[in-house]
Motif scaffolding. Structure first.
Motif, PDB file in Angstrom:
ATOM      1  N   GLU A  58     116.672  84.724  65.722  1.00 44.23           N
ATOM      2  CA  GLU A  58     116.547  85.418  64.442  1.00 44.23           C
ATOM      3  C   GLU A  58     117.794  86.268  64.175  1.00 44.23           C
ATOM      4  OE1 GLU A  58     113.723  88.847  62.547  1.00 44.23           O
ATOM      5  OE2 GLU A  58     112.739  87.308  63.755  1.00 44.23           O
ATOM      6  N   LEU A  59     118.263  86.980  65.196  1.00 41.35           N
ATOM      7  CA  LEU A  59     119.504  87.747  65.066  1.00 41.35           C
ATOM      8  C   LEU A  59     120.681  86.831  64.747  1.00 41.35           C
ATOM      9  CD1 LEU A  59     119.540  90.345  68.003  1.00 41.35           C
ATOM     10  CD2 LEU A  59     119.605  90.838  65.563  1.00 41.35           C
ATOM     11  N   LEU A  60     120.740  85.701  65.448  1.00 42.52           N
ATOM     12  CA  LEU A  60     121.831  84.752  65.236  1.00 42.52           C
ATOM     13  C   LEU A  60     121.835  84.244  63.801  1.00 42.52           C
ATOM     14  CD1 LEU A  60     124.174  83.002  66.257  1.00 42.52           C
ATOM     15  CD2 LEU A  60     122.463  81.350  67.068  1.00 42.52           C
ATOM     16  N   ARG A  61     120.681  83.868  63.293  1.00 41.32           N
ATOM     17  CA  ARG A  61     120.607  83.358  61.914  1.00 41.32           C
ATOM     18  C   ARG A  61     121.032  84.423  60.903  1.00 41.32           C
ATOM     19  NH1 ARG A  61     118.606  78.371  61.235  1.00 41.32           N
ATOM     20  NH2 ARG A  61     117.497  77.410  62.970  1.00 41.32           N
ATOM     21  N   THR A  62     120.673  85.671  61.162  1.00 39.63           N
ATOM     22  CA  THR A  62     121.110  86.766  60.287  1.00 39.63           C
ATOM     23  C   THR A  62     122.628  86.920  60.351  1.00 39.63           C
ATOM     24  OG1 THR A  62     119.002  87.906  60.569  1.00 39.63           O
ATOM     25  CG2 THR A  62     120.867  89.244  59.826  1.00 39.63           C
ATOM     26  N   ASP A  63     123.181  86.885  61.562  1.00 33.92           N
ATOM     27  CA  ASP A  63     124.632  86.986  61.725  1.00 33.92           C
ATOM     28  C   ASP A  63     125.344  85.826  61.050  1.00 33.92           C
ATOM     29  OD1 ASP A  63     124.347  89.305  63.234  1.00 33.92           O
ATOM     30  OD2 ASP A  63     124.592  88.282  65.162  1.00 33.92           O
ATOM     31  N   ILE A  64     124.824  84.626  61.244  1.00 34.20           N
ATOM     32  CA  ILE A  64     125.484  83.426  60.713  1.00 34.20           C
ATOM     33  C   ILE A  64     125.580  83.462  59.197  1.00 34.20           C
ATOM     34  CG2 ILE A  64     125.112  80.942  60.352  1.00 34.20           C
ATOM     35  CD1 ILE A  64     124.418  80.755  63.320  1.00 34.20           C
ATOM     36  N   ALA A  65     124.600  84.034  58.534  1.00 34.29           N
ATOM     37  CA  ALA A  65     124.627  84.082  57.068  1.00 34.29           C
ATOM     38  C   ALA A  65     125.918  84.740  56.571  1.00 34.29           C
ATOM     39  CB  ALA A  65     123.404  84.823  56.541  1.00 34.29           C
ATOM     40  N   LYS A  66     126.357  85.768  57.261  1.00 29.44           N
ATOM     41  CA  LYS A  66     127.607  86.452  56.879  1.00 29.44           C
ATOM     42  C   LYS A  66     128.801  85.515  57.041  1.00 29.44           C
ATOM     43  CE  LYS A  66     128.876  89.582  59.763  1.00 29.44           C
ATOM     44  NZ  LYS A  66     129.038  90.817  60.544  1.00 29.44           N
ATOM     45  N   PHE A  67     128.812  84.746  58.123  1.00 28.68           N
ATOM     46  CA  PHE A  67     129.938  83.852  58.385  1.00 28.68           C
ATOM     47  C   PHE A  67     129.920  82.636  57.466  1.00 28.68           C
ATOM     48  CE2 PHE A  67     129.564  86.574  62.035  1.00 28.68           C
ATOM     49  CZ  PHE A  67     130.872  86.974  62.201  1.00 28.68           C
ATOM     50  N   GLU A  68     128.746  82.211  57.069  1.00 27.55           N
ATOM     51  CA  GLU A  68     128.649  81.152  56.050  1.00 27.55           C
ATOM     52  C   GLU A  68     129.313  81.637  54.759  1.00 27.55           C
ATOM     53  OE1 GLU A  68     124.417  79.084  57.399  1.00 27.55           O
ATOM     54  OE2 GLU A  68     124.399  80.827  56.049  1.00 27.55           O
ATOM     55  N   GLY A  69     129.080  82.887  54.418  1.00 31.27           N
ATOM     56  CA  GLY A  69     129.699  83.469  53.232  1.00 31.27           C
ATOM     57  C   GLY A  69     131.214  83.546  53.339  1.00 31.27           C
ATOM     58  N   TYR A  70     131.711  83.914  54.506  1.00 36.40           N
ATOM     59  CA  TYR A  70     133.161  83.963  54.706  1.00 36.40           C
ATOM     60  C   TYR A  70     133.784  82.590  54.498  1.00 36.40           C
ATOM     61  CZ  TYR A  70     132.474  88.502  57.088  1.00 36.40           C
ATOM     62  OH  TYR A  70     132.149  89.793  57.422  1.00 36.40           O
ATOM     63  N   VAL A  71     133.194  81.572  55.124  1.00 32.31           N
ATOM     64  CA  VAL A  71     133.741  80.215  55.000  1.00 32.31           C
ATOM     65  C   VAL A  71     133.693  79.778  53.541  1.00 32.31           C
ATOM     66  CG1 VAL A  71     133.408  77.793  55.645  1.00 32.31           C
ATOM     67  CG2 VAL A  71     133.244  79.593  57.398  1.00 32.31           C
ATOM     68  N   THR A  72     132.573  80.019  52.882  1.00 29.88           N
ATOM     69  CA  THR A  72     132.428  79.636  51.478  1.00 29.88           C
ATOM     70  C   THR A  72     133.491  80.297  50.609  1.00 29.88           C
ATOM     71  OG1 THR A  72     130.056  79.257  51.740  1.00 29.88           O
ATOM     72  CG2 THR A  72     130.846  79.656  49.500  1.00 29.88           C
ATOM     73  N   SER A  73     133.778  81.567  50.864  1.00 28.66           N
ATOM     74  CA  SER A  73     134.740  82.278  50.017  1.00 28.66           C
ATOM     75  C   SER A  73     136.196  81.911  50.315  1.00 28.66           C
ATOM     76  CB  SER A  73     134.545  83.791  50.143  1.00 28.66           C
ATOM     77  OG  SER A  73     134.923  84.248  51.422  1.00 28.66           O
TER      78      SER A  73
END
Length: 148
Positions: A58-73
């Protein structure tokens, strides 16, 4: 876009699960699947060790959401789900600033997917030393990036 199962499993494999707090290779207070407490000390307030694997995921999925945003931007070209997931793993491990300043990103945004894939292998150092685990991780990310 969201990380796919293969990308999530790659991160989990290379980060490894740790139920209790530990110092990672770079000296950061960490728990679970690479949850970095030093990046934001408030991120670890209220976390009680030992963690279960479900809590760590659950922590990992929360963390990953931020990195998905970085890659997208940062990425300006079209990516398939494997390319996106490989880049999320890369960025999760190294941080947004490293992706932003990388030749990998410059080549990718110029449309040179093959050239970008060859850049993964340059990111294998921690404290100026080659780490075998980083060599394996970068190769796994590169393979995922190249997978149709």
């Amino acid at each position: 876009m969201k990380i796919n199962a293969e990308g999530l499993n790659l991160i989990k494999e290379f980060e490894g699960f740790r139920a209790d707090f530990y110092q990672d290779a770079a000296g950061h207070k960490t728990i679970g699947y690479g949850h970095n407490c030093d990046a934001d000390p408030n991120k670890c307030k209220g976390i009680n060790a030992p963690l279960t694997k479900a809590q760590a995921e659950e922590l990992l999925r929360t963390d990953i959401a931020k990195f998905e945003g970085y890659v997208t931007s940062l990425v300006k070209v079209k990516l398939n789900p494997n390319q996106f997931s490989a880049l999320v793993s890369f960025t999760f491990n190294l941080g947004q600033a490293k992706l932003a300043e990388s030749t990998l990103l410059k080549k990718l945004n110029a449309g040179d997917y093959e050239g970008a894939s060859k850049e993964f292998g340059k990111w294998i150092y921690a404290n100026k030393k080659v780490l075998k685990g980083l060599e394996r991780r970068r190769e796994a990310e590169r393979e995922l990036f190249l997978k149709a």
